[in-house]
Motif scaffolding. Structure first.
Motif, PDB file in Angstrom:
ATOM      1  N   PHE A 158      -4.876  55.917  -7.250  1.00 40.90           N
ATOM      2  CA  PHE A 158      -3.427  55.720  -7.123  1.00 40.90           C
ATOM      3  C   PHE A 158      -2.880  54.965  -8.339  1.00 40.90           C
ATOM      4  N   TYR A 159      -3.683  54.010  -8.875  1.00 35.84           N
ATOM      5  CA  TYR A 159      -3.269  53.357 -10.127  1.00 35.84           C
ATOM      6  C   TYR A 159      -3.229  54.398 -11.249  1.00 35.84           C
ATOM      7  N   ARG A 160      -4.211  55.299 -11.225  1.00 39.14           N
ATOM      8  CA  ARG A 160      -4.245  56.349 -12.239  1.00 39.14           C
ATOM      9  C   ARG A 160      -3.054  57.302 -12.063  1.00 39.14           C
ATOM     10  N   GLY A 161      -2.729  57.638 -10.817  1.00 39.16           N
ATOM     11  CA  GLY A 161      -1.606  58.541 -10.547  1.00 39.16           C
ATOM     12  C   GLY A 161      -0.297  57.959 -11.054  1.00 39.16           C
ATOM     13  N   GLY A 186     -12.590  49.972  -4.980  1.00 35.23           N
ATOM     14  CA  GLY A 186     -11.610  49.484  -5.940  1.00 35.23           C
ATOM     15  C   GLY A 186     -12.070  48.192  -6.588  1.00 35.23           C
ATOM     16  N   ARG A 187     -11.097  47.298  -6.816  1.00 33.40           N
ATOM     17  CA  ARG A 187     -11.424  46.016  -7.460  1.00 33.40           C
ATOM     18  C   ARG A 187     -11.093  44.836  -6.550  1.00 33.40           C
ATOM     19  N   ASP A 188     -10.104  45.065  -5.668  1.00 32.11           N
ATOM     20  CA  ASP A 188      -9.597  43.955  -4.848  1.00 32.11           C
ATOM     21  C   ASP A 188      -9.549  44.334  -3.377  1.00 32.11           C
TER      22      ASP A 188
HETATM   23  O1   DC Z   1     -11.874  52.739 -10.338  1.00 37.03           O
HETATM   24  P1   DC Z   1     -11.072  53.271 -11.523  1.00 37.03           P
HETATM   25  O2   DC Z   1     -11.794  53.166 -12.832  1.00 37.03           O
HETATM   26  O3   DC Z   1     -10.559  54.644 -11.288  1.00 37.03           O
HETATM   27  O4   DC Z   1      -9.810  52.295 -11.623  1.00 37.03           O
HETATM   28  C1   DC Z   1      -8.814  52.503 -12.585  1.00 37.03           C
HETATM   29  C2   DC Z   1      -8.145  51.194 -12.927  1.00 37.03           C
HETATM   30  O5   DC Z   1      -7.386  50.758 -11.823  1.00 37.03           O
HETATM   31  C3   DC Z   1      -9.096  50.063 -13.321  1.00 37.03           C
HETATM   32  O6   DC Z   1      -8.814  49.629 -14.629  1.00 37.03           O
HETATM   33  C4   DC Z   1      -8.809  48.964 -12.378  1.00 37.03           C
HETATM   34  C5   DC Z   1      -7.622  49.379 -11.592  1.00 37.03           C
HETATM   35  N1   DC Z   1      -7.817  49.146 -10.181  1.00 37.03           N
HETATM   36  C6   DC Z   1      -7.336  47.975  -9.670  1.00 37.03           C
HETATM   37  O7   DC Z   1      -6.795  47.160 -10.418  1.00 37.03           O
HETATM   38  N2   DC Z   1      -7.458  47.714  -8.342  1.00 37.03           N
HETATM   39  C7   DC Z   1      -8.063  48.594  -7.535  1.00 37.03           C
HETATM   40  N3   DC Z   1      -8.168  48.319  -6.241  1.00 37.03           N
HETATM   41  C8   DC Z   1      -8.588  49.794  -8.054  1.00 37.03           C
HETATM   42  C9   DC Z   1      -8.456  50.042  -9.396  1.00 37.03           C
END
Ligand code: DC
Length: 215
Positions: free
Chosen positions: A38-41, A125-127
């Motif tokens: 979704f961040y990519r979208g 994801g990250r968070d």
């Molecule tokens: O998992 P990914 O590489 O497709 O994530 C793309 C970017 O989105 C990555 O730089 C971190 C960010 N991201 C984020 O900040 N929080 C998330 N929950 C998922 C991804």
């Protein structure tokens, strides 16, 4: 399954989160959602609108009208299926700064929470374990050495980037992702940490499944 269960998988780029999460989802018969998509979208829509990443006001303006959706495994932004464009170089190089913009994070998190309501879901994801699902029943943090992570992304072959440029962009994104003001990449307090550098995919999946007791 009676009560909906949330499973959070966090970690840096290329740690194997999405591959692992997809398999775990199948084995447990629950849904999988890739929050990064979704961040990519949103990044793709911003780039297509010719708005500069530094143009905070411009981004805020288009953000107000952005509608996110997920249907049949496809990422839909403003009614447009952007799934096939999410891994291209331009998006990959700009997604980390876009995901640092707080209103962007609020938008994505709102969607993730609405979409997941009353469902059992595994999300990567990250968070996810820290912000999106702080009360998740299960939290994992997958990690791996940076060379291994770059190689894994390169082998996915859905990118137009060289191995060296993938490694460089991963290092840059790791740094940016770990230093965000909001939603920074970090290990949730009660997360299980798994270093996947020398583990096979099956070994990682089994480690996770072992911990999850879904009735
Ligand atoms: O998992 P990914 O590489 O497709 O994530 C793309 C970017 O989105 C990555 O730089 C971190 C960010 N991201 C984020 O900040 N929080 C998330 N929950 C998922 C991804």
């Amino acid at each position: 399954m009676n009560k909906p269960v949330k499973i959070a998988i966090d970690g840096p780029a290329g740690a194997g989160k999405s591959t692992v999460a997809k398999i775990v989802a199948k084995r447990l018969n629950i849904e999988y959602l890739d929050s990064g998509a979704f961040y990519r979208g949103i990044t793709k829509i911003i780039l297509d609108s010719n708005i500069k990443i530094e143009d905070y006001n411009g981004i805020n303006t288009i953000l107000k009208d952005i509608i996110l959706d997920f249907a049949d495994g496809r990422i839909i932004v403003n009614g447009k299926d952007v799934t096939d464009h999410l891994r291209c170089k331009d998006v990959t190089l700009n997604v980390s700064p876009v995901s640092s913009i707080i209103p962007v994070r609020i938008k994505v998190n709102e969607f993730l929470n609405i979409y997941s309501k009353d469902k059992s879901i595994i999300m990567d994801g990250r968070d996810i374990g820290t912000v999106v699902f702080p009360d998740a029943e299960y939290k994992f943090y997958l990690d791996a050495a940076v060379d291994e992570r770059a190689l894994r992304r390169y082998k996915e072959k859905n990118t137009d980037m060289t191995l060296d440029s993938i490694k460089e962009s991963i290092i840059k994104r790791d740094k940016n992702d770990k230093n965000k003001k909001f939603g920074a990449l970090k290990i949730a307090d009660n997360a299980i940490y798994i270093d996947t550098t020398n583990l096979t995919l099956d070994e990682v999946v089994n480690k996770i499944i072992e911990k999850i007791k879904i009735k």
